[in-house]
Design an enzyme around this catalytic site. Structure first.
Site, PDB file in Angstrom:
ATOM      1  N   HIS A   1      -3.727   6.324   3.040  1.00  0.00           N
ATOM      2  CA  HIS A   1      -4.447   5.117   2.633  1.00  0.00           C
ATOM      3  C   HIS A   1      -3.871   3.868   3.288  1.00  0.00           C
ATOM      4  CE1 HIS A   1      -5.736   1.941  -0.263  1.00  0.00           C
ATOM      5  NE2 HIS A   1      -6.792   2.708  -0.441  1.00  0.00           N
TER       6      HIS A   1
ATOM      7  N   SER B   1     -11.259  -0.518  -1.050  1.00  0.00           N
ATOM      8  CA  SER B   1      -9.998  -0.486  -0.301  1.00  0.00           C
ATOM      9  C   SER B   1     -10.224  -0.710   1.183  1.00  0.00           C
ATOM     10  CB  SER B   1      -9.290   0.863  -0.489  1.00  0.00           C
ATOM     11  OG  SER B   1      -8.638   0.937  -1.723  1.00  0.00           O
TER      12      SER B   1
ATOM     13  N   ASP C   1       0.847  -1.184   0.000  1.00  0.00           N
ATOM     14  CA  ASP C   1       0.000   0.000   0.000  1.00  0.00           C
ATOM     15  C   ASP C   1       0.888   1.242   0.000  1.00  0.00           C
ATOM     16  OD1 ASP C   1      -2.351   1.752   0.596  1.00  0.00           O
ATOM     17  OD2 ASP C   1      -3.312  -0.157   1.057  1.00  0.00           O
TER      18      ASP C   1
END
Length: 840
Positions: free
Chosen positions: A254, A616, A179
């Site tokens: 994220h 996600s 990620d």
């Protein structure tokens, strides 16, 4: 343009790469290519699974290892010839590209035997012609695709309780996150917790990078590994060190968010904009985290870097890989399954690693799925039952709903409404077409706005990040406004707002129709001088209710953005006989940790937590829950973990009705229908039931190879990527031993077989089914006894009873007569061709 340059442009268009046209060698534009060699990767020398030296606690009196498990006698951490292979790659490049300039970006050792290299198209052609090289692919781009969800999923009284409480949930399992990195200072990743200290992971051999942005001490017994991979991006010249950080540090947010959803510590206080939103926990709060940063704030990521991250994670010894990333476009070529990322993940699965990937946020259109291969567990997004709401009450007693994590105005008090465009400070501001967005307090007269509710517009510029609610709130505070109201401009169509943190009373009216009602009231309440038309009195008043928490019985429901099946087999959009997504999980309005440097969501800059939505967020829910299964069944193959999640999934919402799926961007709740397997896969994840599946459907690495070999014309591609030669033994996708049956084209009759393995005590199962419309179904046997550890073959005969090109759906259920377990198998049939009975 010469032939090499033309080839590169064609490859760029075909592989959707972001190409750098730096001139080199005087022979065309250089680009990064991923090269695989004919010699198989090191992982293929080992067996399927690594033996774990820890006690396996089971509930059925068995030793925790079924007959179908094939443990690896050679742990991955013992593999140590990476430097030798890297030297061999260097030698090969020197021999093929004699005296020419090139730059080797990576050597891949474990899941792919090959390298990434910056070369010209002419040099790439030389590599293609080499007898030692099997495949040359132009690098391509990729992109990124919870305080309450543990309760919604029933973990405290269910799955966690079965594992010994949250204090033990996931202990000993290492999850690798590919990620945007992680914020190691966040309390969600601390090993200094009130519960007992974290154990040392004995099977993990990864390291923690030390850089200026990720100093010594960043890792601990919770966060046990951290690396970053950016060589391809740096080679292209797109890496911005001031924004992206050449370290595992998360400049985006994220990666921190997804890691916390799966494995964040238990009971971390969530405070945002001064409001308390409860305590957060990951799905497997005691599991270890290893971070492999391959995506970045300013440009996303590239396959060469992602493959390097997968390769390293497999070498280090992770148990699970979590990918909340998808390719920017569908891979070209003979089949979507043949691309460097999916092939690297196939080798990871061979090494015993369970792989979870987000389905993508490209729904709700059919065939929008962005995770294709049967060895990858693909997760779509659903809403959970907690809903935050806000409202504004107008002076005419009309109540308008809205969003905003904000306090309300003083109860019982009404405040005058003042539009930003009616409180301008000077004539210059009149000519500013964006002045109504309230981004600069200098444009407005504080004397008019002070103590009143400021009205601002929400335009497409907010969607694009050119204007922000955060800045408008600063304007309101500077002008001493009592609060702020945002109305939606009519051309912002189909954009869905998450609740937005506000430190002062505020609300966003997300509906353009409601915004018209609000503006109609405001404008009709203005008192103007008849001669000059100037406003002499602001007559509109309102009060803001403030944040409210509600719980919906209709949850879960499939979100409009969640990517849908059927799974496209190739770039021609032919349908694959593989169900995607595999499952759905909570993905909408998810609270989780946020990086102190995170900027992915402007409204949460500087906050410790953020509320995000997308597949996600759904994928790491399943990642964490799979860690609980791995903890309970240490020797489960990846396919068995996926089977346990799939066959036990829920098919009904909390009200007992069918799970609904949104099918439109605009007004999604007015455009929803009962979810099909192409919307939700096997259903909504049931964490507790997945720990007690009874039966599992097992697929081996060899099965996946037989499936790939069964694709027409695939033999050389399979050999190129895996080193495996396709013989006469092949199977079609429909006969892969998956916990679902998908038939893209039923030509009269088809016989499909599935094999179940009993991972619990002896049991008798009854078989029932509902047939898809236009299809007759018969399953044999209709009842069977199966001993612990034994297998049973089921034969399913499908016959088309009509001609149709529309998909229809059914289900096969296996019902345990003693333990009460149920294994559900979704059935999907798209095209149906019946017998031609014309003429008798």
């Amino acid at each position: 343009m010469d032939g090499g340059g033309l080839l590169l442009v064609m490859l760029c268009l075909g592989m959707f790469a972001s190409c750098s046209y730096a001139q080199d060698n005087g022979g065309g534009s250089s680009a990064v290519y991923i090269v695989t060699l004919k010699h198989v990767p090191t992982s293929h020398y080992y067996g399927h699974l690594r033996v774990k030296q820890r006690h396996s606690s089971t509930h059925n009196g068995s030793d925790g290892m079924s007959r179908f498990d094939k443990p690896n006698k050679n742990p991955r951490k013992d593999w140590s010839n990476g430097s030798y292979i890297s030297s061999a790659h260097d030698s090969l490049l020197r021999r093929i590209l004699k005296g020419e300039k090139y730059l080797k970006v990576y050597s891949y050792h474990y899941v792919i035997n090959g390298f990434a290299v910056l070369v010209t198209p002419q040099q790439a052609e030389k590599l293609v012609r080499s007898k030692e090289v099997s495949n040359v692919v132009l690098d391509f781009s990729v992109r990124t695709a919870t305080t309450h969800t543990p309760q919604f999923l029933g973990l405290p009284q269910g799955a966690w309780a079965q594992e010994g409480g949250f204090e033990m949930a996931g202990e000993g399992i290492v999850i690798g996150f590919i990620d945007t990195g992680i914020d190691p200072t966040h309390p969600s990743f601390s090993d200094n917790t009130p519960m007992k200290s974290y154990p040392v992971s004995k099977h993990f051999s990864g390291v923690c990078e030390v850089t200026r942005d990720f100093p010594s001490g960043s890792c601990n017994r919770k966060l046990i590994g951290a690396r970053h991979f950016a060589a391809s991006a740096i080679t292209r010249g797109v890496f911005n060190a001031t924004q992206d950080y050449a370290s595992p540090s998360d400049a985006d947010g994220h990666g921190t968010h997804t890691a916390a959803i799966a494995a964040g510590n238990y009971g971390i206080e969530v405070v945002v904009a001064g409001h308390h939103f409860g305590k957060a926990s990951g799905m497997a709060p005691r599991s270890h985290i290893a971070v492999y940063k391959a995506l970045y704030k300013s440009f996303g990521g590239f396959a060469a870097d992602v493959v390097a991250a997968i390769d390293q994670a497999a070498v280090d010894g992770v148990d699970i890989i979590s990918l909340s990333i998808t390719p920017n476009r569908r891979p070209p070529g003979i089949a979507t399954f043949f691309n460097p990322i999916d092939m690297a993940l196939l080798s990871a699965v061979k090494a015993g690693i369970f792989v979870v990937q987000a389905a993508g946020n490209t729904g709700p259109s059919p065939k929008s799925i962005a995770s294709f291969s049967p060895w990858i567990f693909t997760v779509g997004a659903a809403a959970h039952d907690r809903v935050y709401s806000n409202s504004i009450v107008l002076g005419n007693n009309i109540r308008i709903p809205g969003v905003g994590l904000a306090p309300g105005t003083i109860s019982g008090s009404m405040y005058t409404l003042i539009s930003a465009i009616h409180a301008l400070n000077n004539t210059i501001a009149v000519n500013d077409m964006y002045v109504s967005e309230c981004q600069d307090s200098r444009n407005f007269n504080q004397g008019v706005i002070q103590g009143n509710l400021l009205i601002c517009s929400y335009s497409i510029r907010f969607v694009l990040g050119l204007s922000t609610i955060k800045q408008a709130l600063e304007t309101a505070k500077t002008l001493s406004a009592a609060g702020v109201v945002f109305y939606m401009e009519p051309y912002v169509i189909g954009f869905q707002l998450n609740p937005i943190p506000m430190s002062i009373p505020g609300i966003v009216i997300p509906s353009s129709d409601d915004s018209k009602v609000f503006l109609r009231y405001y404008n009709s309440s203005l008192v103007k001088d008849e001669a000059t038309k100037r406003i002499i009195k602001f007559g509109g008043v309102a009060s803001i209710g403030g944040i409210e928490t509600n719980f919906s019985l209709s949850a879960p429901k499939i979100m409009y953005y969640s990517a849908r099946g059927p799974d496209p087999e190739d770039s021609l959009l032919d349908n694959a006989d593989i169900l995607k997504p595999n499952i759905v999980a909570p993905g909408n309005s998810i609270w989780a940790a946020w990086s102190s440097r995170g900027t992915d969501s402007i409204e949460f800059i500087g906050e410790n937590f953020a509320m995000m939505s997308g597949t996600s967020m759904a994928a790491p829910h399943v990642t964490g829950l799979s860690a609980l299964i791995k903890q309970r069944f240490p020797f489960f193959a990846p396919s068995a973990i996926g089977s346990a999640l799939s066959t036990t999934a829920s098919l009904l919402d909390r009200f007992g009705g069918p799970i609904m799926a949104q099918h439109a961007y605009s007004n999604p709740d007015l455009n929803q229908f009962p979810a099909t397997p192409f919307d939700m896969g096997s259903g909504f994840v049931n964490a507790t039931a997945a720990l007690d599946p009874g039966l599992v459907f097992d697929s081996s690495y060899e099965d996946y190879i037989y499936f790939l070999c069964g694709i027409n014309g695939s033999s050389p591609v399979v050999l190129n990527y895996t080193g495996e030669s396709c013989g006469v033994s092949t199977i079609t996708a429909v006969n892969l031993n998956l916990p679902s049956i998908t038939i893209s084209k039923l030509d009269k009759t088809a016989v499909v077989q599935r094999t179940v393995t009993n991972v619990d005590r002896n049991e008798t199962y009854r078989v029932g089914w509902s047939a898809p419309y236009g299809v007759s179904v018969k399953v044999t046997p209709t009842q069977f006894f199966i001993a612990s550890g034994e297998k049973q073959v089921l034969s399913v005969v499908f016959s088309a009873t009509m001609n149709s090109s529309f998909a229809s759906y059914g289900r096969i259920g296996l019902f345990g007569t003693t333990q009460g377990r149920v294994a559900n198998i979704p059935v999907s049939v798209i095209t149906k061709i019946s017998y031609n009975t014309t003429g008798g």
